[in-house]
Scaffold this active site. Structure first.
Site, PDB file in Angstrom:
ATOM      1  N   ASP A  69       0.857  -1.239  -0.079  1.00  0.00           N
ATOM      2  CA  ASP A  69      -0.205  -0.006  -0.291  1.00  0.00           C
ATOM      3  C   ASP A  69       0.409   1.450  -0.022  1.00  0.00           C
ATOM      4  OD1 ASP A  69      -2.431   1.410   0.510  1.00  0.00           O
ATOM      5  OD2 ASP A  69      -2.551   1.903   2.032  1.00  0.00           O
ATOM      6  N   HIS A 180       9.851   4.801  -3.887  1.00  0.00           N
ATOM      7  CA  HIS A 180       9.273   4.270  -2.580  1.00  0.00           C
ATOM      8  C   HIS A 180       9.454   2.321  -2.114  1.00  0.00           C
ATOM      9  CE1 HIS A 180       6.290   5.876  -4.535  1.00  0.00           C
ATOM     10  NE2 HIS A 180       5.297   5.338  -4.599  1.00  0.00           N
TER      11      HIS A 180
HETATM   12  P1  IMP Z   1      -1.145   2.079  -4.283  1.00  0.00           P
HETATM   13  O1  IMP Z   1      -1.484   1.449  -2.564  1.00  0.00           O
HETATM   14  O2  IMP Z   1       0.179   1.822  -4.783  1.00  0.00           O
HETATM   15  O3  IMP Z   1      -2.096   1.475  -5.447  1.00  0.00           O
HETATM   16  O4  IMP Z   1      -0.956   3.773  -4.375  1.00  0.00           O
HETATM   17  C1  IMP Z   1      -2.494   3.884  -3.876  1.00  0.00           C
HETATM   18  C2  IMP Z   1      -2.522   5.581  -4.871  1.00  0.00           C
HETATM   19  O5  IMP Z   1      -1.191   6.656  -4.091  1.00  0.00           O
HETATM   20  C3  IMP Z   1      -2.167   5.785  -6.122  1.00  0.00           C
HETATM   21  O6  IMP Z   1      -3.488   5.816  -6.757  1.00  0.00           O
HETATM   22  C4  IMP Z   1      -1.557   6.855  -6.557  1.00  0.00           C
HETATM   23  O7  IMP Z   1      -2.581   7.961  -6.840  1.00  0.00           O
HETATM   24  C5  IMP Z   1      -0.851   7.479  -5.344  1.00  0.00           C
HETATM   25  N1  IMP Z   1       0.985   6.620  -5.494  1.00  0.00           N
HETATM   26  C6  IMP Z   1       1.478   5.421  -4.942  1.00  0.00           C
HETATM   27  N2  IMP Z   1       2.382   5.278  -5.813  1.00  0.00           N
HETATM   28  C7  IMP Z   1       2.889   6.517  -6.389  1.00  0.00           C
HETATM   29  C8  IMP Z   1       3.541   7.180  -7.782  1.00  0.00           C
HETATM   30  O8  IMP Z   1       4.843   6.138  -7.585  1.00  0.00           O
HETATM   31  N3  IMP Z   1       3.156   8.228  -8.259  1.00  0.00           N
HETATM   32  C9  IMP Z   1       2.672   8.538  -8.302  1.00  0.00           C
HETATM   33  N4  IMP Z   1       1.401   8.787  -7.624  1.00  0.00           N
HETATM   34  C10 IMP Z   1       1.502   7.246  -6.400  1.00  0.00           C
END
Ligand code: IMP
Length: 198
Positions: A69, A180
């Site tokens: 996450d 990250h």
């Molecule tokens: P997830 O948990 O990886 O699905 O990320 C959740 C949300 O965080 C995504 O829908 C993006 O809005 C934001 N996010 C996570 N990682 C990135 C990244 O590497 N670049 C830009 N936005 C990110």
């Protein structure tokens, strides 16, 4: 461990994780290969969400599950959007809508930028419920004038520490090296390599 399921249908994420685990002879499967419902994601913290997803899928599928996450944490917005990053501007919001909301909130505070960080929490859970977790962070700042056409999410408004470019102006390889998610993944791989019984 020969096969793991990544708790995601995001093909970029699956590819990135496959590349990292390939050298260990581990086959990476996607949730798309299983007929399972979507896990609840109702936590107020990244860790709660990661636990929720891991346990939900490991019990249903019976194979080791890797879940993650991530999100953007902005200093001037008291840590928002954080765990709500994907739908900051509402359910079904697009990346553009979410970016617009961040810019509006910064504008309301008469700010042109703010310190920020992307955070990622990752957990690998085995069917016996033994788990390994790691986290990765990318520090930088958010700006109110989006730039660049690459990446996704908040990349067009995020500038990593020590650079002038936004993440949307990076190549995919460049981004993976510092992101990250890349950092959390490499730490987890390091932990797995040190565990003889994994
Ligand atoms: P997830 O948990 O990886 O699905 O990320 C959740 C949300 O965080 C995504 O829908 C993006 O809005 C934001 N996010 C996570 N990682 C990135 C990244 O590497 N670049 C830009 N936005 C990110």
């Amino acid at each position: 461990m020969k096969r793991i399921v990544v708790a995601s249908k995001n093909r970029n994420k699956i590819r990135e994780i496959s590349l990292a685990l390939d050298s260990m002879g581990i086959e990476v499967l996607s949730l798309e290969q299983f007929d399972v419902p979507e896990a609840p994601e109702t936590g107020d913290t990244f860790i709660e969400n990661v636990y929720q997803k891991s346990y939900f899928y490991v019990k249903l599928i019976g194979l080791p599950v890797l879940s993650d996450d991530s999100g953007l944490v902005i200093d001037a917005l008291e840590g928002a959007p954080g765990v709500y990053s994907s739908h900051f501007a509402g359910v079904g919001a697009s990346d553009k809508d979410n970016i617009k909301r961040v810019i509006t909130l910064l504008n309301n505070k008469k700010l042109k930028e703010s310190g920020a960080a992307f955070k990622c929490f990752m957990m690998l859970t085995f069917p016996d419920l033994k788990g390994y977790w790691s986290q990765g962070e990318l520090k930088g700042k958010v700006i109110t004038k989006p730039r660049g056409a690459g990446g996704f999410g908040y990349d067009p408004i995020f500038i990593p520490v020590g650079d002038l470019r936004t993440l949307a102006e990076y190549t995919i390889d460049e981004k993976n090296r510092i992101s990250h998610r890349g950092r959390a993944l490499r730490k987890l791989v390091g932990i797995l390599k040190g565990e003889a019984d994994v």
